[in-house]
Scaffold this motif. Structure first.
Motif, PDB file in Angstrom:
ATOM      1  N   VAL A 113       0.677  -0.714  -0.405  1.00 31.61           N
ATOM      2  CA  VAL A 113      -0.342  -0.381   0.596  1.00 31.61           C
ATOM      3  C   VAL A 113       0.337   0.232   1.830  1.00 31.61           C
ATOM      4  N   GLU A 114       1.412  -0.411   2.249  1.00 29.39           N
ATOM      5  CA  GLU A 114       2.126   0.053   3.443  1.00 29.39           C
ATOM      6  C   GLU A 114       2.653   1.474   3.271  1.00 29.39           C
ATOM      7  N   LEU A 115       3.230   1.748   2.099  1.00 29.78           N
ATOM      8  CA  LEU A 115       3.774   3.087   1.843  1.00 29.78           C
ATOM      9  C   LEU A 115       2.653   4.128   1.825  1.00 29.78           C
ATOM     10  N   ILE A 116       1.504   3.772   1.250  1.00 24.71           N
ATOM     11  CA  ILE A 116       0.389   4.724   1.205  1.00 24.71           C
ATOM     12  C   ILE A 116      -0.105   5.013   2.625  1.00 24.71           C
ATOM     13  N   TYR A 117      -0.135   3.993   3.476  1.00 28.10           N
ATOM     14  CA  TYR A 117      -0.479   4.215   4.888  1.00 28.10           C
ATOM     15  C   TYR A 117       0.498   5.188   5.519  1.00 28.10           C
ATOM     16  N   ARG A 118       1.794   4.970   5.232  1.00 24.80           N
ATOM     17  CA  ARG A 118       2.811   5.839   5.827  1.00 24.80           C
ATOM     18  C   ARG A 118       2.643   7.289   5.378  1.00 24.80           C
ATOM     19  N   LEU A 119       2.092   7.480   4.175  1.00 19.64           N
ATOM     20  CA  LEU A 119       1.870   8.838   3.680  1.00 19.64           C
ATOM     21  C   LEU A 119       0.556   9.410   4.204  1.00 19.64           C
ATOM     22  N   GLY A 120      -0.161   8.621   5.006  1.00 22.90           N
ATOM     23  CA  GLY A 120      -1.419   9.089   5.586  1.00 22.90           C
ATOM     24  C   GLY A 120      -2.568   9.106   4.606  1.00 22.90           C
ATOM     25  N   LYS A 121      -2.447   8.380   3.492  1.00 21.89           N
ATOM     26  CA  LYS A 121      -3.494   8.403   2.472  1.00 21.89           C
ATOM     27  C   LYS A 121      -4.239   7.069   2.398  1.00 21.89           C
ATOM     28  N   GLN A 122      -4.259   6.321   3.518  1.00 24.78           N
ATOM     29  CA  GLN A 122      -4.880   4.991   3.498  1.00 24.78           C
ATOM     30  C   GLN A 122      -6.361   5.018   3.127  1.00 24.78           C
ATOM     31  N   ASN A 123      -7.024   6.181   3.379  1.00 23.98           N
ATOM     32  CA  ASN A 123      -8.453   6.246   3.057  1.00 23.98           C
ATOM     33  C   ASN A 123      -8.735   6.176   1.558  1.00 23.98           C
ATOM     34  N   THR A 124      -7.698   6.394   0.751  1.00 25.45           N
ATOM     35  CA  THR A 124      -7.921   6.342  -0.700  1.00 25.45           C
ATOM     36  C   THR A 124      -7.847   4.911  -1.239  1.00 25.45           C
ATOM     37  N   VAL A 125      -7.338   3.967  -0.439  1.00 21.88           N
ATOM     38  CA  VAL A 125      -7.132   2.612  -0.959  1.00 21.88           C
ATOM     39  C   VAL A 125      -8.440   1.822  -0.903  1.00 21.88           C
ATOM     40  N   VAL A 126      -8.959   1.458  -2.084  1.00 16.23           N
ATOM     41  CA  VAL A 126     -10.240   0.739  -2.136  1.00 16.23           C
ATOM     42  C   VAL A 126     -10.066  -0.731  -2.514  1.00 16.23           C
ATOM     43  N   GLY A 127      -8.844  -1.122  -2.850  1.00 17.25           N
ATOM     44  CA  GLY A 127      -8.618  -2.520  -3.199  1.00 17.25           C
ATOM     45  C   GLY A 127      -7.146  -2.844  -3.160  1.00 17.25           C
ATOM     46  N   THR A 128      -6.829  -4.111  -2.866  1.00 16.05           N
ATOM     47  CA  THR A 128      -5.440  -4.549  -2.858  1.00 16.05           C
ATOM     48  C   THR A 128      -5.411  -6.009  -3.296  1.00 16.05           C
ATOM     49  N   ASP A 129      -4.222  -6.634  -3.287  1.00 15.39           N
ATOM     50  CA  ASP A 129      -4.174  -8.068  -3.594  1.00 15.39           C
ATOM     51  C   ASP A 129      -3.958  -8.829  -2.286  1.00 15.39           C
TER      52      ASP A 129
END
Lengths: 356, 296
Positions: free
Chosen positions: B48-64
């Motif tokens: 999740v953190e890496l995806i945020y760093r890539l600026g793609k946090q809007n694509t994350v719809v679920g995590t653990d």
């Protein structure tokens, strides 16, 4: 304790017979309703019409309602095996519990007494912590099953006295072997890494989430042997309520019956524990509930318990996988949370009525 | 005309990585074909953190449950050791991204089969508990292929290297002897051995892990006294659970060590067990503190 039918006044007996007959008609219908409800409910939305369409599609029936490919895949690959597994494991646990209570003539007996759960737990913990990979993906279930069979066999061997199985010794041996397995599991959790510890903990709380068709099919034969085999021993279990010597005088091969009951219980519960982890309270609560409903005659009690256990576990799993969506709870938590208060209620009611 | 052509060329070049499908091979050897995923279930907080760093946090719809940083409202599908197949599918992901350690538990091995059986793409990244910062970079590169944003990944890798250079410049002259104490309560604590995220952090920051074992072992006061660390690292949550610095100093054995006598207890963020993109920052913080405290 069970009460022999003859000590009850005549109207009570006939009332119980009527109720037993009704129960055997109503319970399959309740189970069917539970299965339909469980198949149609879950995190992925599939409407009843879509469920019917997906299930009938292989027969060439045109779809009643349009559905997506993925909904069909979820239904076939994830939800159906899960419901089937819940049904089989629930029936297995409940019918085994009923048979154990009959064999021990003790309402507190449950399959756990035979060391099935603790042996399976120890073997499962060992396979996780010691990194045993003998059987690939199925290592944990196979090890758990072997553990349950070994611990049952040990307790059984310890209960032998001059070729006879002593039920009281078996109870004590069960307590000792359970403690030993518990200590072994404790040692494994002590040695475990954080990740392994969590695997063990979640396995001990039970879950039907790992249900795949291969897993279901590997456990189903063993579970079915118990569920279908134990009711065949109903007459013998009825006779055993009079005591072993009286049963022997009635022409019941007591030792053979004891062997058969223990063997069938170990097979079905061991298989259930192996695929779903340890799920508590079903084997203890369901027999009591059914005894109140249908009376102590094992001919109706055993099939009734199987049906009720299946219903209970299918519904408990439905709760486990829907109340905290998209996450899910371990099913052992649900059965204990539902089972324990209900059991306490039954206990108080039974005390008042002088039945338990 | 020429200017328009140039603009069009630049635009199409900029859109190229996003439009073309990427074939990304996961750590389990399974190749996943992805085209700019819109709905991703990212298991493991560092993903999740890496995806945020890539600026793609809007694509994350679920995590653990571990996906709590940066603070977010992404729905959780539950504990990482026991993930529900149907719960994940219900979020309608184009792609599920997990890490090898995520799927190492027996239950989650079946989960991967179930998800793929239901037609869900699953990308398995390398494990998060080994490989140090190089492992983070590998995962970052795989994710940048998934999203078609190699430049963002390169920028991030450069910032890691800059921070790392700062860490090296700020390390203490003499390596302090360090213990990583993982506490749940004053009476229940473990020591993290010479493997995993805690050890990577200690070495990066210029310390020496003096735990005489690889894995995690429960704390015994006498062993702690015998190891006699100069510094003790705890999680923020762990220090809070023992009642802060005062409570930590009262834990059996702690007061008798050099670290306890000099109150050298340092804290790091709770997510350090999984090696993520903040490893260089954590290391820099510790290195600076150690350089100041252990100047001799």
């Amino acid at each position: 304790m069970t009460v022999s039918p003859t000590s009850l006044p005549a109207p009570a007996v006939s009332r119980q017979r009527v109720r037993a007959r009704w129960a055997l008609v109503a319970l399959p219908l309740v189970l069917l309703a539970a299965v339909v409800f469980a198949v149609g409910t879950g995190a992925v939305h599939i409407s009843p019409a879509q469920v019917v369409s997906i299930l009938l599609a292989p027969l060439g029936v045109p779809a009643l309602a349009a559905y997506e490919e993925q909904q069909a895949a979820v239904l076939h690959a994830i939800r159906l095996p899960r419901v089937v597994l819940g049904l089989l494991v629930g029936a297995g646990l409940a019918v085994a519990g009923t048979a154990m209570q009959g064999l021990f003539r003790n309402p507190l007996a449950d399959p756990g007494l035979l060391g099935i759960s603790s042996g399976a737990g120890l073997a499962a913990a060992m396979s996780v912590v010691l990194g045993i990979h003998l059987f690939g993906t199925y290592t944990l279930p196979v090890m758990a099953f072997l553990g349950s069979v070994v611990s049952t066999a040990v307790i059984y061997a310890l209960a032998q006295e001059r070729g006879q199985m002593n039920v009281a010794t078996m109870l004590l041996a069960g307590i000792a072997v359970n403690a030993l397995c518990g200590a072994g599991t404790g040692l494994m959790t002590y040695l475990a890494t954080d990740e392994q510890l969590r695997s063990i903990t979640f396995w001990q709380l039970g879950s039907l989430g790992g249900a795949t068709w291969p897993a279901v099919l590997s456990a189903a034969p063993l579970l079915l042997v118990g569920v279908l085999g134990l009711p065949l021993l109903a007459r013998a279990l009825n006779a055993l309520t009079l005591g072993e010597s009286n049963a022997a005088h009635l022409g019941i091969p007591v030792t053979a019956v004891k062997w058969a009951v223990v063997g069938l219980v170990a097979l079905s519960v061991g298989a259930g524990v192996a695929v779903a982890g340890t799920i508590g309270f079903v084997g203890l609560v369901v027999p009591h509930l059914m005894r109140l409903l249908t009376g102590p005659n094992h001919a109706t009690l055993l099939p009734a318990s199987a049906l009720a256990g299946a219903t209970l576990l299918v519904l408990a799993d439905l709760l486990a996988r829907t109340i905290v969506m998209p996450s899910e709870l371990p099913i052992g938590i649900v059965t204990a949370l539902l089972g324990a208060p209900f059991f306490l209620y039954l206990l108080r009611q039974g005390r008042k009525g002088g039945r338990l | 005309m020429y200017k328009n052509f140039k603009t069009a060329l630049v635009l199409s070049l900029a859109l190229l990585p996003a439009a073309s499908a990427a074939s990304v091979q996961g750590a389990d050897g399974v190749t996943v074909n992805v085209t700019n995923p819109k709905r991703v279930v990212a298991l493991n907080g560092t993903t999740v953190e890496l995806i945020y760093r890539l600026g793609k946090q809007n694509t994350v719809v679920g995590t653990d449950v571990t996906g709590t940083y940066p603070a977010n409202k992404i729905p959780s599908v539950g504990h990482w050791a026991q993930l529900p197949a149907e719960g994940i599918i219900s979020l309608k992901p184009d792609l599920v991204i997990g890490t090898a350690d995520n799927f190492a538990t027996p239950k989650n091995a079946t989960l991967v089969q179930q998800l793929r059986g239901a037609g869900v793409k699953v990308l398995v990244l390398p494990a998060t508990d080994t490989g140090g910062l190089d492992g983070v970079k590998t995962r970052l590169n795989l994710l940048s292929q998934v999203y078609g944003v190699p430049s963002a990944a390169n920028a991030l890798t450069r910032s890691f290297d800059t921070t790392l250079a700062a860490v090296k410049a700020n390390r203490p002259k003499v390596a302090p002897r360090v213990i990583f104490l993982y506490a749940h309560s004053p009476s229940d604590a473990s020591i993290y051995g010479t493997e995993g995220g805690a050890n990577e952090l200690i070495e990066l920051a210029g310390g020496r892990n003096v735990a005489p074992f690889k894995d995690v072992k429960p704390l015994t006061p006498e062993a702690l006294v015998a190891m006699n660390p100069d510094a003790i690292i705890m999680l923020d949550r762990g220090l809070a659970s023992v009642g802060g610095l005062e409570g930590a100093l009262k834990m059996p054995g702690v007061a008798q060590t050099n670290a306890g006598k000099n109150k050298r207890i340092y804290t790091v963020d709770n997510s350090i067990r999984w090696i993520g993109p903040r490893l260089p920052e954590f290391a820099l913080k510790l290195a600076r503190e150690w350089k100041k405290d252990f100047a001799r």
